[in-house]
Every structure is written in C-alpha cells, then in structure tokens.
Design a protein around this motif. Structure first.
Motif, PDB file in Angstrom:
ATOM      1  N   GLY A 170       0.818  -1.206   0.000  1.00 44.12           N
ATOM      2  CA  GLY A 170       0.000   0.000   0.000  1.00 44.12           C
ATOM      3  C   GLY A 170       0.850   1.253   0.000  1.00 44.12           C
ATOM      4  N   HIS A 171       0.326   2.332   0.568  1.00 42.83           N
ATOM      5  CA  HIS A 171       0.982   3.629   0.465  1.00 42.83           C
ATOM      6  C   HIS A 171       0.525   4.522   1.605  1.00 42.83           C
ATOM      7  N   GLY A 192      -3.075   5.854  -4.664  1.00 40.10           N
ATOM      8  CA  GLY A 192      -1.875   5.131  -5.047  1.00 40.10           C
ATOM      9  C   GLY A 192      -2.250   3.902  -5.847  1.00 40.10           C
ATOM     10  N   VAL A 193      -1.677   3.757  -7.048  1.00 45.22           N
ATOM     11  CA  VAL A 193      -2.010   2.610  -7.905  1.00 45.22           C
ATOM     12  C   VAL A 193      -0.742   1.919  -8.401  1.00 45.22           C
ATOM     13  N   THR A 194       0.314   1.980  -7.596  1.00 36.74           N
ATOM     14  CA  THR A 194       1.578   1.377  -7.990  1.00 36.74           C
ATOM     15  C   THR A 194       1.564  -0.116  -7.654  1.00 36.74           C
ATOM     16  N   GLY A 195       1.517  -0.956  -8.672  1.00 37.67           N
ATOM     17  CA  GLY A 195       1.400  -2.399  -8.441  1.00 37.67           C
ATOM     18  C   GLY A 195      -0.014  -2.767  -8.033  1.00 37.67           C
ATOM     19  N   TYR A 196      -0.189  -4.023  -7.631  1.00 40.68           N
ATOM     20  CA  TYR A 196      -1.530  -4.497  -7.289  1.00 40.68           C
ATOM     21  C   TYR A 196      -1.986  -3.949  -5.940  1.00 40.68           C
ATOM     22  N   ASN A 197      -3.293  -3.940  -5.762  1.00 39.58           N
ATOM     23  CA  ASN A 197      -3.915  -3.455  -4.527  1.00 39.58           C
ATOM     24  C   ASN A 197      -3.820  -4.536  -3.444  1.00 39.58           C
TER      25      ASN A 197
END
Lengths: 464, 464
Positions: A180-181, A186-191
């Motif tokens: 996460g972040h 934030g949409v970096t990589g999978y959720n």
C-alpha cells in the motif's frame, strides 16, 4: 494431518524469542465470541514487539506447524481458532499507536490497538476514524482489518477497508512486506492492502496498519423512530439515504428486538403503542446544517409512517440510545440460552424481503428469530434464538434455519457475510455463493502468499 | 519470445466468432494517449457482445498468444499497447448500460460505456457516479476500473475502486468469474474485485461492472482562489480539508499553468496582479448548507493568503472554470512540442515539498515544468515540457527530471502513480518503490489468474 512437532517448535521459540512470549494458559484461546470450538491450541505465542512476528512465522514455516493469528478474540465465526492444533499468534501485545500525522490525516498503529483507543486518540487531535463495530471497546484494529469490520457509521463513511492505506504484513514463509501507500491515492502495483483486508489471517500476519483519517464532525444528533412494521422502517431507510440528509448511521431493530427493549426499560425514550420496529438515525456535521438535517430526517421518517420520532442531541442521551443498540446482541443472549447470529447482506432494495424472509424461516422451523443491524447498508444481523434443552430436534431445526437464510439471501442477490467473515462457521455454505472455479482461484492466490498452507489453514474455504 | 502463430489464431477467431469481430485498421491501436509506442498489434479483436470475450481468451490461451485489453485508449502509460505483438482486445464495443437500480443505488454496465455516458444516465435518475477523470468525455468505465482512475471529485468521494462492488471477469485461461457482490458490504471470500481494480489488464478481462451510486448532490458551486505561491495554496488546501466544508474537489495549478491561463484569456474570471497559483474549490450539497460552506471556504482561502476568491454559482460559469482545469493537459501540449506527464502522490503534509521539488528538478536540468492536479489527495500531475529539437541532450535531461521526480516522491513517502498506473512507462522505476520480494509476490498472484502469462504480459513489473 501429519503429527505436529510442537515440543521442538516450543523449544526453538523460547531460545530465539525468550520464554516470555509463550502464554501458559491456553484455555482462553480455545474459543472466540461465536459458537465454534473449543479448540485448544498446541502453543500460544504473544509477541511483545512487532519485530518478533517474522521470526516466529519463519519458525512455524521451518517446522511445518500451522498458525492462526488472533486479535482480541471478539470474532464470531471461529476465524482465529486453532482447529488445526497448532499455534495461536496473539497480536494483542502489539498495542502501540506509532504515529498520528494530523497534517497528512493518517494514523500508523499496531494491530493490537483497540478500536476505541484509536477513536479516543485521533478525536483528541480533531480527527476521526469512522469504523465502529459494536465491540469497539474490546476489539482490535488488526482484527477489524482481518474481517473488514463495519459498524453503524459504515453507512456514511464506509467499512474498515475504506480506511486502510497500507499494511505491514508477514507472509506464510516469514518474509515481511510493506504494502500500500501513505498517500491518499496510489495505484503502484496491485492493490495488496485491499486483498489483505478481510482475508481472515489466511494470507499474512499484520504487524502495522496505515489508516486514513477524516476531520472529526463537530456535532452529532440521534433520532429514534418507531414504526408499525419493518416495511415502513425500510421505506424510511430509503428516504433517508436519498433525501439529502447523508445519515451517518441507519440501524434497524425488528419486532422481537423492539418488544424486548420496550419491556426492558433500558431505552431512554418512551415508545408509542404499536411500535414494532425501531430505526436509529445518526446525523453528524456542523451546527446549522445539522439542525436542518435533523428536522428533515424526522420528516422523512414521518413520511414513511413513523409512529413517533424521538430526538437526542445531548451526548448523554445519545450515548444511552447507542449503548442500547450496541448491547442488542448481549440483550438477546440474556433472554435465550443460545443464539446463532448471522450477518447477511443484500442489495438495498431487497432489505424488506430479507427481513420478511428471516421471520418466515423462523416461523417455518419454529425457532425464535430477531433481526437488527445496518439497514443503510442492507446488512442485517439475523439471530436464531433457542434453548438447546427445549426439544430433541431443536439443533436440527436451527441448522435448517441457517441454511434457509443463506439460500434466501443468495436468492435475493445477497452475500453470506457483510462484516463478520466466513471463518469456520460459514465455510460449509460457501458453495452456495461461489462456484468451485472461483474458490480454486482464491486458493491459488493463497498459495502465492503461503505456499505451505500454514496461515489459518482451512478457514474461509471448505475442504474440497 | 516464441514466434506467434497469428495467422492460425486469426482464422480460428473468424470461424468461431465471425470475421466481423476482427478490426482491419490496426494503426489506431498502436498508441494510447501517452508517449509509448507505436506498437502495431498483430491482431485487433472487437467483440460485439460480452459472451464473445471468454471464447476469444480461450483461443489466445490455446494458441499461446498474448493479449492486451483496451478500453477507450486514453491511458497515458502504454498499459493497453501490444508491445508483445499479439492481440489487442478492444472492449469499446461492449457499451451497454445493463441496469440502473435506483432503489439499490447501483449500476451494472459493460466496460466500454464512456464515463460521461454513465454520469448522464444516472444523474437523470437523481443518482451520482462520482469518479471524474479529466478525460471523462472520451474514456471508458472499464479503463477507469483497470487503472483505478481518480479525478477531482475523488477528494470527497474516493476513486473508481471505492465504487466497484462487483466485476465479471475472464481469467487468463478463458474462465469467467463473477467476483464481489451487489450489496454495499460483503466479505465472503477474498476481495477479488478490489484486487482487479487497478491491475491494468494483467489479471483478467472485464466484461461487466457493478458500481455503487450515491444520491446526486442537488447543487454545486465553484470557487477559484488565486495565491502568490504554492505554499499558500497548499495551506488553503489543508484548511479546506479540515475546516468543515467537505470540499468535493481541491485542484491546484502552479505558476507555469497560472501564467499560461492568465495570458490565454480562457479563464472566466480576472486574476489579480501577483497571482501565481490557482486553487479550484468545488463544494456540493443542498441549498442552505452550501451557501454557508461557500462563505466559509472563501474565508479559509483568505486566511491562507488568497489574493482573490472568485465564486461561480451558475452552471455556465462553473462549467467554463472546470473546462479550463480539465483542458490544462491539452493547453500545455499546445505550447510545448512535447510533454512528459507524471502523476505522483505524496502524503498530504508533503504536498508543498513535492511542488517545490518538481520546480527545483526542472531548474536543475533546465527543463520547463508545470504542475497541476488533485491537491486534496496529495496527487500532482507534474509535466516536463520541451522541444525535442531544442538541443541534442534534451531527451537525456528530461529522463533525468523523471528519475529525480520519482526519487524525490519516494523520499517524501509518496508513490510513483496516484491514478494513471504503471504500464510500460513507469515500469523501470518500480524497484525504487517496491523491493524484489514484493514484486515476486505480485507476479505469483498473476500466475494464479494467468498461468501462461498471456494477459498484458510485461506490464507494471519490470523484467527481472
């Protein structure tokens, strides 16, 4: 299942982490707040700091011993029980509020922090953490994340998952990950944080949670509206949801609950004759807007046929009204020796049908039934109430009630669980909602996190 | 990569689905709205109905041919491009709004429905679908789900993922799954819908989306506040977020953007001398509450040092102000031959630092920079602007700007992408944010959905 070498694991845990982390009295860990168990764990470990979690999981991995993470043990579906006979990992000792960042509006907490502790801490800074499961005074944030817990305020603010930005987690091989972040978006990589929320301890062990906060609403008021029947109350729910008052909570109690409360004298307000359904309407916001919303919500309830609408604006009366609502589960327990509690959810339009179906099912199998809960989310706690000594076939009849309730819920386009999770209790009913291919896909995801199937094995998904 | 037998696949697609689904002109599919490509796909297939998707994926699976799902092609990171030379699956033909259930407050739509079409359809029923990426008139819901698209209104309402209840999806082997639920809440099994949101077409192909709706706010007003610098505007953002006005949107434009707009004459309002940062503040709600929030928000902006605060309450002026904001990306393109646009996000407290870092990076490498975007979410579009013919080393200097921006973002506790996704463009920078173990875990999850690695292979994660 192979014989577990718990003695050797115990010895290694003591030598690596110290004998202090091993809890001697395993008895309290054999149950949660539901009907499953008792399952006495082979070993209970309670880390004192989060750095001890990964080494413990690595040891379990090395010894091939399954482990079940446990928060405060307030779950109702057996999700934290060691039916496998291995380790219970008690996260209750990790209870630090690491940071409350007012300017970024986020909190970083360890999983053992009690939900009410977090509420108090952030509200003291003018912020607000909305998720409020009924057990908020005794349940923990980690358990809330593991079940994606809801609560009344989910109606306006969303469930626990809506507030999880990031998680520190140890996977089934003992490797730590930060997912996460700390930004709102934030949409970096999978959720991955989203996937872990509600995964009931089967994918990883939480060691830290990054939670989004919102501004604390300066004021709140509570309405208690009474109705002749559930259909009218459900109509009020619809009117409040769409009528521009943005309710923080819309909580319903059916006829059984209402009559019990009327007799109990615990309600801070007098109910009118003929009151057979109650609706709590919580509104929050700033002063002037709230006054207007209060009048409007009362009107909306009356338009739906409310027999009476009581208002509580002072904190003491509001707390008293909400204490009654939160205590409903315990109130039912005090009147019936045994209670099986479900938390099915349906699309909003089908809420009256669900309430009616629950009543019909109880009547059909001659079992008392009481429903209450999160009407604004279409999520109802349906309780089957009985005395196990009342008749020889009562257990069987209750089982049929549960099966019929799940079948009715699915037929209404609903889901088995709105907020409690599946755990052990609802596992047998998973095939009603999810076909084999979908369950196989999820078990494949679990293998990616936990190749040896040691994290809470057998929970959620029925053995094939 | 092995040689792809596209001719044989083409033949089978025609015989099973009819030659109508094959798009002859592949050229428009070689690019998206970003800088990647051109990558001419080997075959473009555009299903006319959703039942055609699974058979197509099964054929690709049988032939071992990779495929990239494509929505409206408005992405900016190359996420829908067939750099692998295989199939592009154009979902633009699946454009049916299957159902709008007013009472359950949900919509069921096919992935090719344009976001603005959905807005119009639900607003006509008194409901509201908040996600509003700047490209809303030309982008599709499926693409929004695949990237977890945001937009200005995410500030109050959340991003696309907050509105996804369920998804119909075809996995990499061609098996169809219905994941999620139609109730507001649901915790049965893993949060697969949440995992698919933002997965950029690498886990499955969407064929239908179940979306949560909210009541349409009856009124909205727009403020445009101007400031001497970004720090003051960021202070206004903080005050608005915590000051009880619940802004629907808080959008910032930096000095470069502001000067460009002042010169362009497109702004519906006059800017005061010294205005070097703009902040759009959108408020929505009912009449009386909104009037009060408008006054309060204007005060909050002035307390933060606003030089002027213009109000727009009539729809025409509001639309004009927002059109200018939404057109900012194109406005920049009209003034510089080339633009590299990032969408980094940081914790709210670090927004002023991010804006300053972007400016410093541009100055250091002598590249023009313009930042604007979703200040209320800490999500800024940082644009590096240049003429490729200006000097021989300009490309290299821009590359250094991008690398420095990502490094600065990570140092501020932020993330590479707030809403555009990683695709091809940001893939090389993934190691800055996510260590090898975390990327390996995600690739293992991908294998569970797509064992042959045929769905958008190589996107998001850099080749190891």
């Amino acid at each position: 299942m192979a014989v577990l070498d718990l003695a050797a694991l115990h010895e290694r845990v003591c030598s690596e982490l110290g004998s202090d982390v091993v809890v001697r009295d395993r008895e309290p860990y054999a149950r949660d707040d539901g009907a499953e168990g008792p399952f006495l764990p082979g070993l209970v470990v309670r880390p004192r700091e989060r750095a001890e979690v990964a080494p413990l999981v690595r040891l379990c991995h090395a010894f091939g011993v399954p482990l079940s993470p446990r928060g405060a043990g307030t779950g109702t579906v057996g999700g934290c029980l060691a039916d496998h006979g291995g380790v219970v990992l008690d996260l209750g000792g990790l209870r630090s509020i690491v940071d409350i960042d007012e300017r970024s509006m986020l909190a970083i907490v360890e999983p053992g922090v009690l939900t009410a502790e977090l509420h108090r801490a952030v509200e003291a800074r003018g912020l607000f953490y909305p998720p409020d499961p009924a057990s908020l005074k005794i349940c923990s944030v980690g358990g809330n994340v593991a079940t994606n817990a809801g609560g009344p305020r989910a109606c306006k603010y969303g469930v626990t998952g809506n507030f999880v930005l990031g998680l520190d987690v140890v996977d089934g091989t003992g490797v730590s990950h930060e997912v996460g972040h700390r930004s709102i978006k934030g949409v970096t990589g999978y959720n991955l944080a989203g996937l872990l929320v509600g995964s009931e301890g089967t994918l990883g062990v939480l060691t830290r949670c990054v939670l989004r906060l919102v501004p604390r609403p300066p004021f709140a008021v509570t309405l208690l509206a009474s109705f002749a029947d559930e259909a009218a109350a459900c109509d009020a729910v619809h009117r409040c949801l769409t009528g521009g008052v943005a309710p923080a909570a819309l909580e319903l109690a059916d006829r059984t609950c209402t009559e019990l409360l009327a007799r109990s004298g615990t309600l801070a307000v007098e109910l009118p004759p003929g009151a057979r359904t109650l609706l709590w309407v919580e509104l929050d916001g700033d002063g002037a807007g709230l006054d207007r919303a209060l009048l409007r919500a009362a009107d909306l309830c009356r338009e739906a046929g409310a027999l009476a609408v009581a208002q509580a604006t002072d904190p003491a009366t509001r707390d008293a009204l909400w204490d009654v609502r939160r205590a409903l589960s315990h109130t039912l327990r005090a009147h019936w020796p045994k209670k099986i509690s479900e938390d099915v959810a349906v699309p909003l339009a089908r809420l009256p049908d669900l309430a009616a179906a629950a009543r019909d099912i109880g009547a059909r199998h001659r079992v008392d039934v009481a429903s209450f809960g999160h009407a604004g989310d279409g999520n109802l706690h349906v309780n089957f109430l009985y005395d196990p000594k009342a008749s020889s076939d009562i257990g069987e009849r209750v089982d049929r009630c549960v099966a019929d309730l799940f079948a009715a819920t699915i037929a209404l386009g609903g889901t088995l669980s709105g907020e409690h999770g599946i755990g052990l209790s609802k596992r047998p009913y998973m095939p009603l909602e999810q076909p084999p291919e979908l369950r196989a896909l999820q078990l494949a995801l679990k293998r990616a996190w936990d190749p040896q199937n040691l994290l809470n094995p057998g929970k959620v998904f029925p053995p094939s």
